[in-house]
Design a protein around this motif. Sequence first.
Motif, PDB file in Angstrom:
ATOM      1  N   ALA A 223       0.832  -1.209   0.000  1.00 34.63           N
ATOM      2  CA  ALA A 223       0.000   0.000   0.000  1.00 34.63           C
ATOM      3  C   ALA A 223       0.871   1.266   0.000  1.00 34.63           C
ATOM      4  CB  ALA A 223      -0.934  -0.004   1.201  1.00 34.63           C
ATOM      5  N   TYR A 224       1.957   1.289   0.809  1.00 35.71           N
ATOM      6  CA  TYR A 224       2.810   2.483   0.781  1.00 35.71           C
ATOM      7  C   TYR A 224       3.787   2.435  -0.400  1.00 35.71           C
ATOM      8  CZ  TYR A 224       6.819   0.031   2.813  1.00 35.71           C
ATOM      9  OH  TYR A 224       7.866  -0.838   3.016  1.00 35.71           O
ATOM     10  N   GLN A 225       4.177   1.220  -0.813  1.00 41.62           N
ATOM     11  CA  GLN A 225       5.129   1.119  -1.931  1.00 41.62           C
ATOM     12  C   GLN A 225       4.492   1.629  -3.223  1.00 41.62           C
ATOM     13  OE1 GLN A 225       5.916  -3.048  -1.567  1.00 41.62           O
ATOM     14  NE2 GLN A 225       7.537  -2.766  -0.042  1.00 41.62           N
ATOM     15  N   GLU A 226       3.229   1.232  -3.453  1.00 44.15           N
ATOM     16  CA  GLU A 226       2.569   1.577  -4.720  1.00 44.15           C
ATOM     17  C   GLU A 226       1.482   2.633  -4.550  1.00 44.15           C
ATOM     18  OE1 GLU A 226       1.398  -2.072  -6.754  1.00 44.15           O
ATOM     19  OE2 GLU A 226       2.927  -3.130  -5.611  1.00 44.15           O
ATOM     20  N   PHE A 227       1.329   3.128  -3.334  1.00 45.34           N
ATOM     21  CA  PHE A 227       0.289   4.106  -3.000  1.00 45.34           C
ATOM     22  C   PHE A 227      -1.097   3.593  -3.418  1.00 45.34           C
ATOM     23  CE2 PHE A 227      -1.658   8.534  -3.620  1.00 45.34           C
ATOM     24  CZ  PHE A 227      -2.008   8.605  -2.288  1.00 45.34           C
ATOM     25  N   ILE A 228      -1.506   2.509  -2.768  1.00 39.98           N
ATOM     26  CA  ILE A 228      -2.825   1.923  -3.025  1.00 39.98           C
ATOM     27  C   ILE A 228      -3.681   2.115  -1.772  1.00 39.98           C
ATOM     28  CG2 ILE A 228      -4.103  -0.111  -3.794  1.00 39.98           C
ATOM     29  CD1 ILE A 228      -1.418  -1.298  -4.703  1.00 39.98           C
ATOM     30  N   ARG A 229      -4.824   2.709  -1.980  1.00 37.48           N
ATOM     31  CA  ARG A 229      -5.705   2.968  -0.839  1.00 37.48           C
ATOM     32  C   ARG A 229      -6.499   1.714  -0.475  1.00 37.48           C
ATOM     33  NH1 ARG A 229      -8.345   8.585  -2.808  1.00 37.48           N
ATOM     34  NH2 ARG A 229      -9.695   8.160  -1.029  1.00 37.48           N
ATOM     35  N   PRO A 230      -7.041   1.688   0.741  1.00 36.39           N
ATOM     36  CA  PRO A 230      -7.919   0.572   1.096  1.00 36.39           C
ATOM     37  C   PRO A 230      -9.281   0.725   0.419  1.00 36.39           C
ATOM     38  CG  PRO A 230      -7.642   2.048   2.974  1.00 36.39           C
ATOM     39  CD  PRO A 230      -6.831   2.617   1.858  1.00 36.39           C
ATOM     40  N   HIS A 231     -10.116  -0.290   0.545  1.00 44.37           N
ATOM     41  CA  HIS A 231     -11.494  -0.225   0.043  1.00 44.37           C
ATOM     42  C   HIS A 231     -12.226   0.909   0.782  1.00 44.37           C
ATOM     43  CE1 HIS A 231     -15.668  -1.460  -0.580  1.00 44.37           C
ATOM     44  NE2 HIS A 231     -15.234  -2.159  -1.614  1.00 44.37           N
ATOM     45  N   PRO A 232     -13.132   1.616   0.087  1.00 43.17           N
ATOM     46  CA  PRO A 232     -13.847   2.721   0.767  1.00 43.17           C
ATOM     47  C   PRO A 232     -14.530   2.292   2.068  1.00 43.17           C
ATOM     48  CG  PRO A 232     -14.336   2.716  -1.588  1.00 43.17           C
ATOM     49  CD  PRO A 232     -13.491   1.511  -1.335  1.00 43.17           C
ATOM     50  N   ILE A 233     -14.913   1.028   2.161  1.00 41.96           N
ATOM     51  CA  ILE A 233     -15.601   0.566   3.380  1.00 41.96           C
ATOM     52  C   ILE A 233     -14.698   0.697   4.617  1.00 41.96           C
ATOM     53  CG2 ILE A 233     -15.002  -1.910   3.375  1.00 41.96           C
ATOM     54  CD1 ILE A 233     -17.890  -2.547   3.969  1.00 41.96           C
ATOM     55  N   ALA A 234     -13.372   0.618   4.390  1.00 42.07           N
ATOM     56  CA  ALA A 234     -12.427   0.705   5.520  1.00 42.07           C
ATOM     57  C   ALA A 234     -12.480   2.078   6.182  1.00 42.07           C
ATOM     58  CB  ALA A 234     -11.002   0.413   5.046  1.00 42.07           C
ATOM     59  N   SER A 235     -12.897   3.087   5.393  1.00 44.13           N
ATOM     60  CA  SER A 235     -12.894   4.435   5.974  1.00 44.13           C
ATOM     61  C   SER A 235     -13.949   4.590   7.069  1.00 44.13           C
ATOM     62  CB  SER A 235     -13.071   5.496   4.886  1.00 44.13           C
ATOM     63  OG  SER A 235     -14.311   5.318   4.264  1.00 44.13           O
ATOM     64  N   LEU A 236     -14.866   3.615   7.166  1.00 40.21           N
ATOM     65  CA  LEU A 236     -15.852   3.639   8.254  1.00 40.21           C
ATOM     66  C   LEU A 236     -15.172   3.659   9.622  1.00 40.21           C
ATOM     67  CD1 LEU A 236     -18.520   1.011   7.118  1.00 40.21           C
ATOM     68  CD2 LEU A 236     -18.834   3.482   7.345  1.00 40.21           C
ATOM     69  N   ILE A 237     -14.005   3.017   9.712  1.00 34.83           N
ATOM     70  CA  ILE A 237     -13.317   2.969  11.015  1.00 34.83           C
ATOM     71  C   ILE A 237     -12.217   4.029  11.124  1.00 34.83           C
ATOM     72  CG2 ILE A 237     -13.791   0.489  11.363  1.00 34.83           C
ATOM     73  CD1 ILE A 237     -10.444   0.542  10.930  1.00 34.83           C
ATOM     74  N   PHE A 238     -11.988   4.795  10.075  1.00 36.86           N
ATOM     75  CA  PHE A 238     -10.932   5.810  10.157  1.00 36.86           C
ATOM     76  C   PHE A 238     -11.435   7.048  10.897  1.00 36.86           C
ATOM     77  CE2 PHE A 238      -9.008   4.257   5.883  1.00 36.86           C
ATOM     78  CZ  PHE A 238      -8.478   3.160   6.535  1.00 36.86           C
ATOM     79  N   ALA A 239     -10.507   7.686  11.602  1.00 36.52           N
ATOM     80  CA  ALA A 239     -10.859   8.936  12.266  1.00 36.52           C
ATOM     81  C   ALA A 239     -11.076  10.022  11.216  1.00 36.52           C
ATOM     82  CB  ALA A 239      -9.748   9.346  13.228  1.00 36.52           C
ATOM     83  N   ASN A 240     -10.255   9.986  10.133  1.00 35.23           N
ATOM     84  CA  ASN A 240     -10.356  11.024   9.105  1.00 35.23           C
ATOM     85  C   ASN A 240      -9.795  10.483   7.791  1.00 35.23           C
ATOM     86  OD1 ASN A 240      -9.560  13.287   7.402  1.00 35.23           O
ATOM     87  ND2 ASN A 240     -10.055  14.585   9.162  1.00 35.23           N
ATOM     88  N   ASP A 241     -10.691  10.300   6.834  1.00 39.03           N
ATOM     89  CA  ASP A 241     -10.318   9.664   5.580  1.00 39.03           C
ATOM     90  C   ASP A 241      -9.298  10.495   4.789  1.00 39.03           C
ATOM     91  OD1 ASP A 241     -10.532   7.581   3.794  1.00 39.03           O
ATOM     92  OD2 ASP A 241     -12.088   8.564   2.620  1.00 39.03           O
ATOM     93  N   ARG A 242      -9.514  11.827   4.732  1.00 42.93           N
ATOM     94  CA  ARG A 242      -8.611  12.700   3.973  1.00 42.93           C
ATOM     95  C   ARG A 242      -7.198  12.656   4.575  1.00 42.93           C
ATOM     96  NH1 ARG A 242      -6.871  17.337   4.943  1.00 42.93           N
ATOM     97  NH2 ARG A 242      -8.327  17.679   6.645  1.00 42.93           N
ATOM     98  N   GLU A 243      -7.134  12.710   5.910  1.00 43.54           N
ATOM     99  CA  GLU A 243      -5.823  12.643   6.574  1.00 43.54           C
ATOM    100  C   GLU A 243      -5.161  11.285   6.343  1.00 43.54           C
ATOM    101  OE1 GLU A 243      -6.349  15.823  10.250  1.00 43.54           O
ATOM    102  OE2 GLU A 243      -6.455  13.677  10.693  1.00 43.54           O
ATOM    103  N   TYR A 244      -5.983  10.232   6.279  1.00 48.25           N
ATOM    104  CA  TYR A 244      -5.434   8.888   6.013  1.00 48.25           C
ATOM    105  C   TYR A 244      -4.685   8.896   4.679  1.00 48.25           C
ATOM    106  CZ  TYR A 244      -5.042   3.848   5.383  1.00 48.25           C
ATOM    107  OH  TYR A 244      -4.538   2.591   5.196  1.00 48.25           O
ATOM    108  N   VAL A 245      -5.319   9.456   3.659  1.00 55.04           N
ATOM    109  CA  VAL A 245      -4.717   9.467   2.322  1.00 55.04           C
ATOM    110  C   VAL A 245      -3.473  10.370   2.302  1.00 55.04           C
ATOM    111  CG1 VAL A 245      -5.116   9.999  -0.119  1.00 55.04           C
ATOM    112  CG2 VAL A 245      -6.920   8.935   1.241  1.00 55.04           C
ATOM    113  N   ASP A 246      -3.539  11.519   2.985  1.00 55.13           N
ATOM    114  CA  ASP A 246      -2.368  12.418   3.066  1.00 55.13           C
ATOM    115  C   ASP A 246      -1.186  11.700   3.727  1.00 55.13           C
ATOM    116  OD1 ASP A 246      -3.843  14.403   1.949  1.00 55.13           O
ATOM    117  OD2 ASP A 246      -4.107  15.577   3.791  1.00 55.13           O
ATOM    118  N   THR A 247      -1.471  11.014   4.818  1.00 54.61           N
ATOM    119  CA  THR A 247      -0.408  10.294   5.539  1.00 54.61           C
ATOM    120  C   THR A 247       0.185   9.202   4.651  1.00 54.61           C
ATOM    121  OG1 THR A 247      -1.292  10.765   7.747  1.00 54.61           O
ATOM    122  CG2 THR A 247       0.026   8.781   7.535  1.00 54.61           C
TER     123      THR A 247
END
Length: 281
Positions: A223-247
């Motif tokens: 995921a970090y090597q190729e910059f692949i995001r998780p499935h959108p469903i995973a963002s249900l448990i994220f504190a902040n989806d935009r920050e997840y992608v930035d990080t």
Amino acid sequence: MSLKVNFFSAGYCTHPEAVVIRDGKWQSANFPSLFAAIVHPTLGVILFDTGYSSRFFQETRALPLRLYALATPVYFQPADSAVSQLQQSGISPESINYIIISHFHADHVGGLQDFPNARFICFNSAYQAVKNRQGWSALKAGFLPGLLPTDFEHRRISVEDLQTVSLPPQYLPFDTGCDLFGDGTLLAVELPGHATGQLGLFVVDADERTYFLIADACWLSRAYQEFIRPHPIASLIFANDREYVDTLAKIHQLHQFNPDLNIIPTHCAKTWERLNKSMTS
Ligand SMILES: [Zn+2]
């Protein structure tokens, strides 16, 4: 200063791979829960997270927290706990003075109660985001309140109160961090998104190998090597989806600038296999 970093896995869970990485298969995969024991020349053994403990099962017996155990079925034997594995390596629980907490999900703080003398280092923002949560609100944050020692509040150290430093150019795009012990050995940065105030840690060992422990900024190394995001469903448990992608984008950039750096996501089975091999060889 000569540091040694040892990695362990304290239990694992299973989950469909396609949730954690967008091009993955809809097949169940194993996700080990790593923790690190960093041997510091003057401060003794410092832990980075603790993995699961058998308390996970007690704390998820009743609804709604039971849904946590159903979403990520956990495989754990008492001998897998951080405290047991460290004892096997001759390290007593009483000798641990510090535990660095990446974030407050149950698979990272499961073992805190087993270390009676430890002070807990974390971002204050991470603790404030979970400390009053119970029931459904706790579930949403992946937080099991019963895992924290009752005197946690008195034993915690806020990273925000420690010394901010400029990071060496090889850590770009991460340019500032926090020198946790004021000796330059352990440099913490914030990796927000997956959880509020998630902590990442740069460590250089005695052999000049640099590790960057990124906790759950991504689940698989690909995921970090190729910059692949998780499935959108995973963002249900994220504190902040935009920050997840930035990080994730920052870690991807770091990897491109500095491919020799050992980036360690907590739950990547491939990374764990590689670490395990290099520790036993
Ligand atoms: Zn995790």
